[in-house]
Write a protein that holds these residues in place. Structure first.
Motif, PDB file in Angstrom:
ATOM      1  N   ARG A   1       1.161  -1.451   0.322  1.00  0.00           N
ATOM      2  CA  ARG A   1       0.061  -0.175  -0.149  1.00  0.00           C
ATOM      3  C   ARG A   1       1.215   1.129   0.267  1.00  0.00           C
ATOM      4  N   ALA A   2       2.032   1.143   0.807  1.00  0.00           N
ATOM      5  CA  ALA A   2       2.997   2.556   1.058  1.00  0.00           C
ATOM      6  C   ALA A   2       3.125   2.768  -0.243  1.00  0.00           C
ATOM      7  N   PHE A   3       4.431   1.012  -1.059  1.00  0.00           N
ATOM      8  CA  PHE A   3       4.669   2.248  -2.770  1.00  0.00           C
ATOM      9  C   PHE A   3       3.378   2.925  -3.392  1.00  0.00           C
ATOM     10  N   GLY A   4       3.021   1.395  -3.169  1.00  0.00           N
ATOM     11  CA  GLY A   4       1.136   1.829  -4.372  1.00  0.00           C
ATOM     12  C   GLY A   4       0.720   3.463  -4.408  1.00  0.00           C
ATOM     13  N   LEU A   5       1.157   3.682  -3.040  1.00  0.00           N
ATOM     14  CA  LEU A   5       0.380   5.582  -2.496  1.00  0.00           C
ATOM     15  C   LEU A   5       1.535   6.318  -3.441  1.00  0.00           C
ATOM     16  N   HIS A   6       2.629   6.114  -3.322  1.00  0.00           N
ATOM     17  CA  HIS A   6       3.898   7.180  -4.090  1.00  0.00           C
ATOM     18  C   HIS A   6       4.161   7.751  -5.123  1.00  0.00           C
ATOM     19  N   GLY A   7       3.106   6.894  -6.825  1.00  0.00           N
ATOM     20  CA  GLY A   7       3.814   7.568  -7.557  1.00  0.00           C
ATOM     21  C   GLY A   7       4.524   7.993  -8.338  1.00  0.00           C
ATOM     22  N   GLY A   8       6.219   6.950  -7.538  1.00  0.00           N
ATOM     23  CA  GLY A   8       7.220   7.236  -8.344  1.00  0.00           C
ATOM     24  C   GLY A   8       7.251   5.578  -8.602  1.00  0.00           C
ATOM     25  N   PHE A   9       6.530   5.026  -7.648  1.00  0.00           N
ATOM     26  CA  PHE A   9       6.888   3.257  -8.161  1.00  0.00           C
ATOM     27  C   PHE A   9       5.768   2.442  -8.835  1.00  0.00           C
ATOM     28  N   LEU A  10       6.649   1.338  -9.688  1.00  0.00           N
ATOM     29  CA  LEU A  10       5.673   0.490 -10.119  1.00  0.00           C
ATOM     30  C   LEU A  10       5.320  -0.970  -9.415  1.00  0.00           C
ATOM     31  N   LEU A  11       4.276  -1.299  -9.116  1.00  0.00           N
ATOM     32  CA  LEU A  11       4.741  -2.687  -7.794  1.00  0.00           C
ATOM     33  C   LEU A  11       3.983  -3.467  -8.985  1.00  0.00           C
ATOM     34  N   THR A  12       4.985  -4.626  -9.082  1.00  0.00           N
ATOM     35  CA  THR A  12       5.628  -5.566 -10.051  1.00  0.00           C
ATOM     36  C   THR A  12       6.003  -6.977  -9.820  1.00  0.00           C
ATOM     37  N   THR A  13       6.116  -7.943 -10.874  1.00  0.00           N
ATOM     38  CA  THR A  13       6.322  -9.350 -10.118  1.00  0.00           C
ATOM     39  C   THR A  13       8.033  -9.117 -10.425  1.00  0.00           C
ATOM     40  N   ALA A  14       8.434  -9.886  -8.963  1.00  0.00           N
ATOM     41  CA  ALA A  14      10.233  -9.933  -9.112  1.00  0.00           C
ATOM     42  C   ALA A  14      10.635 -10.239 -10.473  1.00  0.00           C
ATOM     43  N   SER A  15      10.228 -11.602 -11.299  1.00  0.00           N
ATOM     44  CA  SER A  15      11.306 -11.306 -12.210  1.00  0.00           C
ATOM     45  C   SER A  15      11.352 -10.214 -14.077  1.00  0.00           C
ATOM     46  N   ASN A  16       9.690  -9.273 -13.075  1.00  0.00           N
ATOM     47  CA  ASN A  16       9.893  -7.731 -14.314  1.00  0.00           C
ATOM     48  C   ASN A  16      10.259  -7.046 -13.423  1.00  0.00           C
ATOM     49  N   ALA A  17      10.647  -6.854 -11.895  1.00  0.00           N
ATOM     50  CA  ALA A  17      11.345  -6.089 -11.268  1.00  0.00           C
ATOM     51  C   ALA A  17      12.927  -5.014 -11.438  1.00  0.00           C
ATOM     52  N   ALA A  18      13.197  -3.885 -10.796  1.00  0.00           N
ATOM     53  CA  ALA A  18      14.405  -3.766 -10.811  1.00  0.00           C
ATOM     54  C   ALA A  18      15.001  -3.535  -9.813  1.00  0.00           C
ATOM     55  N   PHE A  19      14.028  -4.132  -8.652  1.00  0.00           N
ATOM     56  CA  PHE A  19      14.199  -4.353  -7.744  1.00  0.00           C
ATOM     57  C   PHE A  19      13.254  -4.914  -6.881  1.00  0.00           C
ATOM     58  N   VAL A  20      14.137  -5.764  -5.733  1.00  0.00           N
ATOM     59  CA  VAL A  20      12.623  -7.119  -5.316  1.00  0.00           C
ATOM     60  C   VAL A  20      12.903  -6.587  -3.930  1.00  0.00           C
ATOM     61  N   ILE A  21      12.354  -5.743  -2.815  1.00  0.00           N
ATOM     62  CA  ILE A  21      12.198  -5.631  -1.846  1.00  0.00           C
ATOM     63  C   ILE A  21      11.687  -6.859  -0.881  1.00  0.00           C
ATOM     64  N   LYS A  22      12.234  -7.231   0.155  1.00  0.00           N
ATOM     65  CA  LYS A  22      11.703  -8.356   1.263  1.00  0.00           C
ATOM     66  C   LYS A  22      11.811  -7.474   2.615  1.00  0.00           C
ATOM     67  N   ILE A  23      10.632  -7.754   3.249  1.00  0.00           N
ATOM     68  CA  ILE A  23      10.253  -6.900   4.654  1.00  0.00           C
ATOM     69  C   ILE A  23      10.370  -8.554   5.484  1.00  0.00           C
ATOM     70  N   GLU A  24      10.993  -8.496   6.414  1.00  0.00           N
ATOM     71  CA  GLU A  24      10.064  -9.897   7.215  1.00  0.00           C
ATOM     72  C   GLU A  24      10.173  -9.372   9.341  1.00  0.00           C
ATOM     73  N   PRO A  25       9.812  -9.965   9.455  1.00  0.00           N
ATOM     74  CA  PRO A  25       9.494  -9.480  11.135  1.00  0.00           C
ATOM     75  C   PRO A  25      10.742  -9.928  11.928  1.00  0.00           C
ATOM     76  N   SER A  26      11.355  -8.894  12.706  1.00  0.00           N
ATOM     77  CA  SER A  26      12.918  -9.340  13.352  1.00  0.00           C
ATOM     78  C   SER A  26      12.803  -9.428  14.862  1.00  0.00           C
ATOM     79  N   GLY A  27      11.498  -9.531  15.300  1.00  0.00           N
ATOM     80  CA  GLY A  27      11.298  -9.383  16.857  1.00  0.00           C
ATOM     81  C   GLY A  27      11.011  -8.438  17.412  1.00  0.00           C
ATOM     82  N   GLY A  28       9.894  -8.479  18.601  1.00  0.00           N
ATOM     83  CA  GLY A  28       9.931  -6.976  18.438  1.00  0.00           C
ATOM     84  C   GLY A  28       8.935  -5.989  17.881  1.00  0.00           C
ATOM     85  N   SER A  29       9.385  -4.492  17.957  1.00  0.00           N
ATOM     86  CA  SER A  29       8.925  -3.574  17.003  1.00  0.00           C
ATOM     87  C   SER A  29      10.136  -3.346  15.449  1.00  0.00           C
TER      88      SER A  29
END
Length: 397
Positions: A56-84
């Protein structure tokens, strides 16, 4: 189509200390769609809530196109790391090659996700991220208006006042610890108060006879500009951060309102009806002659806000074709352009990147906060229509 661009990556970490994200410039094969120049990214997470929030965040920006990993310039991975905290990793698309791995803390897990997204914005687009910022705004329910605060995506909403009276114009201090606003709750007339967010204590700033409105902190938080009518007509005044040592900045027979500071604090832009209808003027904050800003786009220009990054730009509200729209004046070209269309749009407020604005959209008797990308003209709703009437946004990071 695809073409190659060279991006130099640097970013400010959560502590705001500059640290390089990537060790050296990388040549990327960037996916462009419809000639808009959007950066193609894929977002991945094993946590469905984190995945949805980041998309949702990247979709709001206007400077990003959400796509699949095979078509992406970047793959962004975000995982929980304990606590906050979350673990952020970023790699080039296609055959994934990790370029960044960092643990990002936050006030809570959601805030950590948004801060991680901000790091990606700063690394890839080389502009400030804004997702982890906070909003203050007026929310009206069942005829009662109060000041509320929330995160940008309206997932953490809290009431700040319980005045049960008309309240307007909330404005953050630069450090996010205080808030100025105008309220009618004690006298029945508009008075300016300041709230300390840690204690909840309210301090009167301007309670003079007449109208006291439009208070705004200077960029260093040491001064307050405001509009006072104690002399008969509204003029622009400046005080210290406690509302003391007030000095008058404008002196004329017209009405002056809505002061906004330049990024360096040396000038103030405001609205004046000296020409007969509201137009924009600027004046040195230390005092001196005022100068009309040649917007040349409407006979009604008001609610100016100075771009915090580019001091050549001022956003404002303009009357256009029977409605109000958000406009942008550029001092470099001495010209203005209309940024919105359709339903009435007013009360612009810049985000910290100097590219995006939050504004109030008025449609069929209801008001709603919208996000505007001034580059692509993309407009997105920040909350559901059923949330209530919302207006007068102020932003802080």
């Amino acid at each position: 189509m695809r073409f190659t661009v060279l991006l130099l990556f640097s970013v400010f970490f959560v502590s705001l200390c500059p640290q390089p994200i990537f060790s050296s410039p990388i040549e990327l094969d960037t996916l462009i769609r419809d000639g808009e120049g959007k950066l193609a990214v894929a977002v991945e997470s094993s946590d469905t809530a984190i995945h949805a929030l980041a998309r949702r965040a990247f979709g709001l920006h206007g400077g990003f196109l959400l796509t699949t990993a095979s078509n992406a310039a970047f793959v962004i991975k975000i995982e929980p790391s304990g606590g906050s905290s979350v673990l952020l990793s970023v790699g080039s698309g296609g055959a994934y090659v990790e370029q960044l791995r960092r643990t990002v803390p936050g006030r809570d897990l959601e805030n950590a996700v948004l801060r991680a997204c901000d790091l990606v914005v700063e690394a890839t687009l080389r502009s400030k991220g804004f997702f982890a910022g906070r909003l203050a705004f007026v929310r009206k329910q069942r005829g009662i208006s109060e000041i509320y605060t929330s995160d940008l995506l309206f997932n953490r909403v809290s009431p700040l006042t319980r005045d049960r009276s008309l309240v307007t114009g909330p404005k953050w201090s630069p450090d996010g610890k205080r808030l100025l606003y105008t309220t009618y709750f004690k006298t029945g007339f508009p008075d300016i108060y300041m709230i300390d967010l840690s204690s909840g204590q309210k301090t009167p700033i301007a309670t003079f006879k007449g109208t006291n409105t439009g208070a705004a902190f200077s960029p260093d938080g040491r001064q307050i500009a405001m509009s006072l009518s104690g002399t008969g007509n509204s003029e622009i005044y400046i005080s210290d951060s406690r509302g003391k040592n007030i000095r008058r900045l404008t002196t004329n027979k017209s009405l002056e309102a809505s002061p906004s500071w330049s990024p360096d604090g040396r000038r103030v832009v405001y609205t004046s009806d000296a020409p007969g209808k509201p137009q924009l003027y600027e004046i040195p904050s230390s005092g001196g002659p005022a100068r009309r800003i040649p917007t040349n786009i409407s006979n009604y220009c008001s609610e100016p806000v100075w771009n915090p990054v580019d001091d050549s730009q001022i956003a404002f509200t303009a009357a256009v074709g029977g409605s109000f729209q958000i406009a942008l004046y550029d001092a470099k070209t001495r010209s203005s352009e209309i940024l919105t269309s359709g339903a009435s749009s007013l009360e612009p407020a810049w985000l910290r990147d100097g590219r995006h604005l939050v504004f109030t959209q008025r449609n069929s008797g209801s008001t709603r906060l919208m996000l505007l990308d001034t580059v692509t003209k993309k407009v997105s709703a920040l909350h559901k229509a059923g949330f209530g009437d919302v207006s007068s946004a102020s932003y802080v990071y």
